[in-house]
Design a protein around this motif. Structure first.
Motif, short mmCIF file in Angstrom:
data_model
loop_
_atom_site.label_atom_id
_atom_site.label_comp_id
_atom_site.label_asym_id
_atom_site.label_seq_id
_atom_site.Cartn_x
_atom_site.Cartn_y
_atom_site.Cartn_z
N TYR A 256 0.73 -1.11 -0.07
CA TYR A 256 -0.05 0.07 -0.14
C TYR A 256 0.94 1.36 -0.05
N THR A 257 1.92 1.26 0.66
CA THR A 257 2.70 2.44 0.98
C THR A 257 4.13 2.48 0.56
N GLY A 258 4.76 1.41 0.27
CA GLY A 258 6.18 1.03 -0.10
C GLY A 258 7.04 0.97 1.12
N THR A 259 6.41 0.89 2.49
CA THR A 259 6.92 0.81 3.68
C THR A 259 6.55 -0.31 4.54
N PRO A 260 7.26 -1.52 4.65
CA PRO A 260 6.90 -2.71 5.33
C PRO A 260 6.50 -2.27 6.67
N GLN A 261 5.70 -2.91 7.54
CA GLN A 261 4.88 -2.99 8.82
C GLN A 261 4.90 -4.27 9.41
N TRP A 262 5.86 -5.20 9.30
CA TRP A 262 5.74 -6.56 9.66
C TRP A 262 5.59 -6.61 11.28
N ALA A 263 6.39 -5.73 11.97
CA ALA A 263 6.45 -5.98 13.31
C ALA A 263 5.19 -5.25 14.00
N LYS A 264 4.39 -4.36 13.18
CA LYS A 264 3.10 -3.71 13.83
C LYS A 264 2.06 -4.99 13.31
N ALA A 265 2.26 -5.70 12.18
CA ALA A 265 1.55 -6.78 11.97
C ALA A 265 1.47 -7.87 12.98
N GLU A 266 2.60 -8.10 13.41
CA GLU A 266 2.92 -9.38 14.53
C GLU A 266 1.94 -8.64 15.68
N GLU A 267 2.47 -7.62 16.10
CA GLU A 267 1.84 -7.06 17.26
C GLU A 267 0.34 -7.09 17.59
N TYR A 268 -0.55 -6.71 16.33
CA TYR A 268 -1.95 -6.75 16.20
C TYR A 268 -2.32 -8.21 16.24
N CYS A 269 -1.66 -9.18 15.55
CA CYS A 269 -1.94 -10.50 15.72
C CYS A 269 -1.80 -11.10 17.15
N ASP A 270 -0.81 -10.38 17.80
CA ASP A 270 -0.80 -10.84 19.44
C ASP A 270 -1.74 -10.40 20.39
N LYS A 271 -2.40 -9.20 19.88
CA LYS A 271 -3.49 -8.67 20.65
C LYS A 271 -4.65 -9.60 20.59
N ILE A 272 -4.90 -10.09 19.18
CA ILE A 272 -6.02 -11.19 19.35
C ILE A 272 -5.71 -12.46 20.02
N ILE A 273 -4.64 -12.97 19.53
CA ILE A 273 -3.96 -14.28 20.31
C ILE A 273 -4.15 -14.15 21.67
N GLU A 274 -3.85 -13.03 22.30
CA GLU A 274 -3.29 -13.01 23.67
C GLU A 274 -4.46 -12.11 24.36
#
Length: 522
Positions: free
Chosen positions: A227-245
């Motif tokens: 979407y923007t040219g800038t990856p946000q993999w750490a944020k993607a993992e962070e919000y997955c963890d908010k759901i998992i945990e």
């Protein structure tokens, strides 16, 4: 999903009273300031905005948004069988990435996304009308309701931005203007972050509560580089963890197919569904569009099957024989319940729904579905039985156009696969123990052995996402993110990278002269 509509019963009761006593009687006097005191009161107001997802022209419409995400991927093909499903060449154009700015499905996708935005804005306006402009005086329920409507509106904007790129932001206040994809991304992110903590921190089936907002953010960040040219993999993992945990109770079902039953309200794997009902909330028509004509009699449908979309042989062959998920595809002979399970044969030229022979010259052909699709267009219809058919969703015998099974836009298995991908992307494509276990939970549920670190690379993860999430509306995004969308598969040559976005429809540009610059390549 079966539901009981007490409102209809109440209205019938009122009608009966009206027939016998025409004198007015006031039963109660509800002040408008008391209206938004509970979430259930608000749910009646926002229902229309959610209804955009359902209906025959909703999220999984075969000629709209779902077509953009799936017909254009490597997991769906819609062969023309004689004249059936030619549809002016649109399904073939979608598969071969040769669509234009006036192609039917491109037009319908825009109407769907911004139709949802408009309905959300109407809800927001109504909240202000009823509750007043001074939000400091609002009840907690009114504040949470406004936040829910804004999250849903951001979701519809995400769908539009995902497929069309540079679109307008319609918050009910701005002049119409085309924004860059990055600007739209930033606005969506801000809307979600500002409102996620204001909605219920609970699971409310079919509603935009906090864990659903987290899921939308996780998806946004997973595709941020696109979407923007800038990856946000750490944020993607962070919000997955908010759901998992987060203590929400989400988990994998023991049975893969338990997620797709006709009564899946409260299903622990579903994070956000489209709530369907064969009578009151139409739109789930997979049983009709994919199944062979002959299957009408097998299942006692009250309307004809359409013998349309199927999967490609190459995609079907991604499944190991022991993979339980392979059973979401029907191949083999079609049997009839009413004739001792004998293989159905029928007359192609005079099909009436009865079990009769299929005459083809001097030969008679049995209905045996084969996984290989040999041609995308056959004027003779000899390809009638080609292509594995999609039977993931449970349906009841004897139904007509619409099924009761809810459609999971987001579910827990996807969260696990997203977290694994985000970690692997941060580690140069290598799967560590955490990523491995996320994927292996999904893989084991399918009846398959654990991956090793050597086996699980990004290419294999893309295949696993396909096997797990087939036809659930994720494949185009996945292929773009993994770099395979412009590649080749059956009946498709390599395509222009510009076709990772669809064109702004002509009718949109004509309605607002000078506002929209067309996407490159169109």
């Amino acid at each position: 999903m079966k539901k009981i509509f007490n409102i209809a019963i109440a209205l019938l009761g009122l009608a009966a009273v009206a027939c016998t006593d025409l004198s007015p009687e006031v039963y109660t006097d509800v002040r408008k300031e008391d209206y938004f005191t509970t979430p259930s009161q608000f749910s009646t107001l926002i229902a229309n905005a959610y209804s955009q997802l359902a209906g025959e022209y909703g999220y999984i419409y075969r000629e709209g948004f779902w077509s953009l995400q799936e017909y254009t991927s490597d997991e769906v093909v819609v062969p023309t069988r004689a004249t059936d499903w030619y549809d002016g060449g649109v399904p073939i154009a979608m598969h071969t990435h040769t669509w234009l700015s006036d192609t039917r499905d491109v037009n319908n996708g825009w109407s769907f996304a911004y139709g949802g935005v408009t309905k959300c804005n109407t809800v927001i306006d109504n909240i202000h009308t009823i509750a007043g402009e001074d939000e400091s005086t609002w009840s907690d329920a009114a504040k949470a309701g406004l936040a829910e409507a804004k999250i849903l509106r951001a979701f519809y904007h995400l769908l539009a931005m995902d497929v069309y790129g540079n679109v307008h932001i319609d918050d009910g206040e701005r002049e119409i203007k085309q924004y860059t994809r990055k600007e739209v991304y930033d606005w969506i992110e801000q809307e979600l972050l500002e409102n996620a903590e204001k909605v219920d921190n609970t699971v409310r089936y079919g509603s935009m509560t906090r864990p659903v907002a987290y899921m939308i953010l996780a998806k946004l960040y997973l595709n941020a580089e696109v979407y923007t040219g800038t990856p946000q993999w750490a944020k993607a993992e962070e919000y997955c963890d908010k759901i998992i945990e987060g203590g929400y109770g989400y988990d994998l079902n023991d049975d893969y197919f338990a997620t797709f039953t006709t009564n899946n309200t409260g299903n622990k794997e579903i994070i956000f569904p489209i709530v369907f009902d064969s009578v009151y909330a139409n739109g789930n028509m997979f049983h009709l569009i994919t199944n062979h004509y002959a299957m009408r009699d097998v299942f006692g449908f009250t309307t004809d099957c359409w013998n349309g979309p199927c999967t490609l042989g190459s995609f079907y062959n991604l499944y190991a024989e022991k993979d339980i998920r392979r059973n979401q595809w029907f191949v083999g002979p079609v049997y009839n319940n009413t004739t001792d399970w004998k293989t159905i044969v029928y007359n192609r030229d005079s099909w009436t729904g009865d079990v009769v022979e299929w005459d083809h010259g001097d030969s008679h052909f049995k209905v045996i579905i084969t996984p290989e699709v040999t041609t995308i267009q056959d004027p003779t219809g000899a390809n009638s039985c080609e292509g594995a058919r999609f039977v993931k969703f449970q349906f009841e015998n004897g139904i007509a156009h619409h099924a009761d099974s809810d459609f999971p836009i987001y579910r827990y298995a996807d969260v696990l696969l997203m977290k694994a991908e985000a970690r692997m992307r941060q580690k140069g494509g290598v799967a560590d123990e955490i990523a491995l276990e996320c994927v292996n939970k999904v893989h084991r549920r399918a009846g398959l052995p654990n991956y090793t670190a050597a086996q699980l690379n990004l290419a294999e993860l893309l295949k696993e996402r396909g096997r797990e999430l087939a036809w659930e509306g994720h494949r185009r995004d996945d292929q773009i993110r993994f770099g395979t969308y412009g590649g080749t598969w059956e009946f498709k040559n390599a395509s222009d990278k510009n076709h990772e976005l669809f064109p702004i429809p002509n009718w949109v540009r004509d309605a607002a002269p000078g506002v929209y610059q067309q996407n490159p390549g169109y």
